[in-house]
Scaffold this motif. Structure first.
Motif, PDB file in Angstrom:
ATOM      1  N   GLN A  89      -7.302   3.747   1.033  1.00 31.91           N
ATOM      2  CA  GLN A  89      -7.202   2.408   1.603  1.00 31.91           C
ATOM      3  C   GLN A  89      -7.794   1.408   0.617  1.00 31.91           C
ATOM      4  N   THR A 128       0.808  -1.212   0.000  1.00 34.30           N
ATOM      5  CA  THR A 128       0.000   0.000   0.000  1.00 34.30           C
ATOM      6  C   THR A 128       0.838   1.258   0.000  1.00 34.30           C
ATOM      7  N   LYS A 155     -10.417  -1.722   2.474  1.00 32.19           N
ATOM      8  CA  LYS A 155     -10.787  -1.469   3.863  1.00 32.19           C
ATOM      9  C   LYS A 155     -11.449  -0.097   3.970  1.00 32.19           C
ATOM     10  N   TYR A 166     -13.274   3.242   5.556  1.00 30.57           N
ATOM     11  CA  TYR A 166     -13.168   4.013   6.796  1.00 30.57           C
ATOM     12  C   TYR A 166     -14.414   3.759   7.649  1.00 30.57           C
TER      13      TYR A 166
END
Length: 920
Positions: free
Chosen positions: A688, A680, A691, A693
């Protein structure tokens, strides 16, 4: 002991060690040819000689270390060093005299050929060179030699000594010189404790470090996009510090190296951009070549591909295109709006579509909202500017002015009439691609960046036309399964939902809702999932439920399909069947690579519940929140195939978020496909992968029961509610506000202090419930005011804060500015309090004095009976009160000529019935 030349020869291994620092000078020169190079080293060694009858030999041969020399870089070294050693001799030297005898007397002259004289002590200086330091590696024999020579000798007691032969040592191996024994014979007169010294010159001659032939085992990445600057890693073996990487044919320039080792070379390259250079750069495969300094090469054929830079089409979302009528800008001329005032936006009314979907003649949609139009809104200008000139983007990109997409050559926008059906606009997208993009770019495929509803237009294109023209699709906040907020626009005269697809400052709520009900596209934004439920009966606990799903699973609520909602006349008449057909059409798997940029971490309405009788209007509703971008629920944005990338950003701001723009560029340039699942570090900040927030640590959902209007003001004086112009405002970040058919609701972050203001809209009974939830949707606690009587002029207020679990509602019944009652939360009201509030409401109602006095007398009589413990008497009095209220509000003549208006009477009846329901 061995004999030679009839004389006694003693072999003495001299222990040699490097006993000084190299004190000479060093010089270097470039040596790229295969000509031999020569380096010399000279110095002095000394040792004592003891003449005696017996020689004690020292054990072992010591290595002679040659100073550093790197033939691969063409460096020559010329140094001086000292070699010293010693030997101990004992015993008696015997020398033949005339070959017939021996004598122990010292010889006095040099042995001459043909003359029989006593033979002197013969000492062999014997040492070996066994290794070199930093001489190089991979030498190519033959041709490398090493020689040693005594160039000077000192006298011993005024007698000279002579030198023996110079044998040439052997060269073995390919990682350095390994030499055999090198001997020097010293012939001298014997002399007790004499010292012999000489200068030794050591020279070695060899070919440059040609090395083994380089080999390539792998290359990464194996392709690059036109106009891109990247680092190519070449793995293999037998590379040199100055090895060079090159590519066959034109189009790739090596600008430098990040690293070069014997097994890996990291080359920085720039791939030419034909559309900026004005040439037609051939794409396709290139050979990767590694060349060592000795001109040996390794080639990996067709190992790297210059990929085509595909044209990019930006497809905006709903309301994302300017619409004009001739030279008059209709959508959206912000200079003509006055903060949402009613009638200030009447110029927008020509945007309405006829029932058959036809538009007012002469309207055109020719540009996206990019800020280029005066007095307009900018939503896509930053994205377009960064695609054209990525180096101007303030994000983690490598500045390179040769990486942009040239407008109308490789960069296009698709402005469309967003009021129309997505199916119809998909056909217009087909014509746009075929007639403009393919012709202008010369490419057979396109990349599409689609925001919001633009993603549905793109999917409809793929479903109707096919995927042959599509190379890649990037969705930004697309509601693949619809959005509940569009439902609010079609049923509640509330555009707060729809306006957040693109926040339009100054547009009046009712105006936008009126327009939206004529747009087929809005119906095609209705959720495909059953997102509405209806309670089987009114239960107070419904106010603190996690949502529709749990209620349905418990059997206390039923889901309502879109058809059922339309049958109940909840959804306004419109093309619901068309919306069904649309989703069925696009519900197919696409082979084209798809990427989703999704807003998350913002509370978003995910479902709605009717908690009053669904068959009686107006109904009372409650909205439930979950994760999303404030408009599109997470589940809807994720539902299409492809990789998911998440930002903590709102729906309308996704296209202009700098990290979102940087991510779009990375996807277009194929950087994302190069990442491993756990890598990443190359993603833009705040992005992200896989995933989402989480929403705010705690969120409070709230709902009211009529007849009141609620406004909520946070600690920074930010307003949430319906303002004086009739427009809905939601100024608090991560908050939302809904005006339903009869009641209101919404949600806001729990960790703040709020002043909640209540204003009556008529006489009746209201409820007000606040439910705090954690990010998972679990209930943390509730604040409930239930079945509270209120008058037509009543006002109230309470303060909510995280530290106060039992706030008090201050209620001013008659609206004179003085609080008449203080009501504790989560506690039922006593009959005495309810009757006291009813009396105050009657006294403040616009009722004639005589009727008012009669009604108040009955309220007092009921209160006295209940306090005295005679609830049956109190019940009878209250029933008499009901009859009088109804009698005074009857309108047999069709005229409102009685003492109590119908609406006021209805509210008073509800209050009295509420009190009766609580009596034993």
């Amino acid at each position: 002991m061995r004999y030679r030349n009839r004389g006694l020869r003693v072999i003495l291994p001299l222990s040699l060690a490097l006993c000084g620092i190299f004190t000479g000078k060093a010089y270097s020169q470039t040596n790229q040819s295969t000509s031999p190079s020569v380096a010399t080293a000279s110095g002095t060694f000394s040792f004592p000689v003891f003449s005696n009858s017996q020689i004690t030999l020292l054990s072992g041969l010591q290595p002679l270390t040659i100073p550093p020399f790197d033939p691969g870089l063409g460096t020559l070294v010329n140094t001086t060093f000292t070699i010293s050693g010693h030997a101990t001799a004992s015993g008696t030297f015997l020398a033949p005299i005339g070959g017939i005898g021996f004598s122990t007397s010292p010889v006095t002259r040099i042995f001459n050929h043909g003359v029989q004289v006593p033979l002197s002590s013969i000492l062999d200086l014997q040492f070996a060179v066994t290794s070199f330091v930093s001489v190089g590696k991979d030498f190519q024999p033959p041709g490398a030699t090493l020689s040693m020579e005594l160039t000077e000798a000192s006298n011993v007691s005024n007698y000279p000594f002579s030198l023996g032969a110079d044998p040439t040592p052997a060269l073995t191996g390919q990682t350095g010189f390994v030499l055999g024994t090198f001997e020097k014979t010293l012939l001298s007169y014997s002399n007790w404790n004499a010292t012999v010294s000489a200068t030794v010159k050591v020279s070695y001659t060899f070919l440059p470090a040609q090395g083994l032939k380089p080999e390539i085992t792998s290359i990464s990445p194996t392709f690059g996009l036109q106009g891109k600057t990247i680092t190519v890693t070449v793995d293999g073996k037998n590379f040199q510090p100055t090895s060079a990487v090159s590519f066959s044919d034109d189009g790739i320039t090596v600008t430098g190296y990040s690293s070069r080792t014997s097994t890996q070379i990291m080359a920085n390259i720039v791939i030419a951009n034909d559309d900026r250079m004005g040439i037609n750069l051939p794409t396709g495969m290139r050979d990767v070549i590694v060349t060592n300094p000795d001109s040996q090469t390794a080639t990996d054929a067709s190992a790297f591909t210059i990929a085509i830079r595909y044209p990019v089409i930006v497809v905006p979302g709903i309301m994302g295109t300017y619409i004009s009528k001739g030279s008059e800008l209709l959508w959206l001329d912000t200079s003509r709006l006055i903060s949402g005032l009613i009638n200030s936006d009447a110029f927008l009314m020509p945007l309405q579509l006829a029932p058959d979907g036809e538009s007012v003649p002469g309207l055109t949609a020719d540009r996206v909202l990019d800020g280029t139009q005066a007095n307009s809104t900018n939503y896509y200008g930053d994205l377009l500017g960064s695609l054209e000139k990525p180096d101007l983007l303030h994000s983690p990109l490598q500045p390179n002015t040769d990486t942009g997409y040239k407008p109308e050559k490789l960069l296009f926008t698709f402005p469309y009439d967003w009021r129309s059906s997505n199916t119809a606009n998909a056909l217009k997208l087909r014509d746009f691609i075929e007639e403009k993009v393919v012709t202008a770019s010369g490419r057979n495929q396109v990349d599409i960046v689609a925001h919001s509803m633009g993603g549905l237009v793109t999917r409809s294109y793929a479903a109707q036309i096919g995927e042959s023209r599509l190379h890649k699709i990037i969705y930004e906040g697309t509601p693949h399964n619809g959005a509940p907020k569009s439902f609010g626009t079609l049923v509640f005269n509330n555009d707060n939902a729809l306006s957040k697809f693109l926040t339009i400052t100054g547009v009046n709520t009712l105006t936008l809702a009126t327009l939206s009900k004529t747009f087929p596209s809005v119906f095609q934004l209705l959720p495909t999932d059953q997102f509405v439920c209806a309670a089987q009966q009114f239960i107070a606990i419904l106010f603190v439920t996690p949502g529709c799903d749990e209620l349905v699973s418990q059997g206390t609520a039923e889901t309502l399909s879109l058809d059922a909602l339309q049958a109940l006349k909840i959804v306004v008449p419109g093309p619901v069947s068309t919306a069904h057909d649309f989703y069925k059409t696009i519900n197919r798997t696409l082979a084209v690579p798809q990427f989703k940029i999704i807003g998350s971490g913002i509370p978003t309405v995910t479902s709605l519940m009717i908690w009053s009788d669904k068959t009686i209007t107006p109904r009372e509703w409650i909205g439930f929140s979950g994760n999303g971008d404030g408009t599109v629920p997470l589940k809807s944005a994720e539902s299409a195939p492809g990789k998911n990338f998440y930002l903590n950003e709102g729906h309308s701001d996704l296209p202009k978020n700098p990290d979102s723009i940087a991510l779009v560029l990375k996807i277009l340039q194929d950087d994302i496909t190069q990442l491993s699942p756990d890598d990443t570090k190359q993603l833009p900040p705040h992005v992200q992968e896989g995933k989402p927030y989480n929403v705010a640590p705690e969120e409070t959902e709230w709902v009211s029961g009529s007849p009141i209007r609620v406004t909520i003001v946070d600690s920074n004086n930010r307003f949430n509610g319906v303002d004086s112009n009739g427009s809905i405002r939601t100024d608090t970040p991560h908050a939302d506000f809904f005006a339903f058919e009869q009641n209101e609701g919404g949600f806001f972050p729990t960790q703040d202090t709020y002043q909640v203001n209540v204003t009556a809209t008529g006489i009746g009974v209201f409820s007000l419930v606040f439910t705090a939830k954690d990010p998972a949707g679990s209930i943390l606690g509730s604040i409930i005011f239930s079945q509270v009587p209120i008058g037509a002029n009543s006002k109230g207020s309470l303060m909510l804060s995280p530290n106060n679990q039992s706030p008090v509602l201050n209620l001013d019944i008659d609206g004179d500015g003085t609080f008449d009652f203080q009501l504790s939360s989560n506690q039922p009201l006593s009959e005495a309090t309810l009757l006291g509030m009813l009396k105050a409401i009657i006294n403040s109602a616009p009722i004639s004095h005589g009727i008012q006095t009669s009604l108040v007398a009955k309220v007092d009589a009921a209160a006295a009976a209940i306090i005295a413990g005679r609830p049956s008497t109190g019940q009878n009095v209250l029933n008499a009160l009901l009859n009088e209220i109804r009698a005074q509000s009857s309108n047999n003549n069709g005229k409102d000529d009685k003492h109590i208006t119908a609406d006021d009477a209805k509210g008073l009846v509800v209050i009295v019935q509420t009190i009766l329901a609580g009596l034993p």
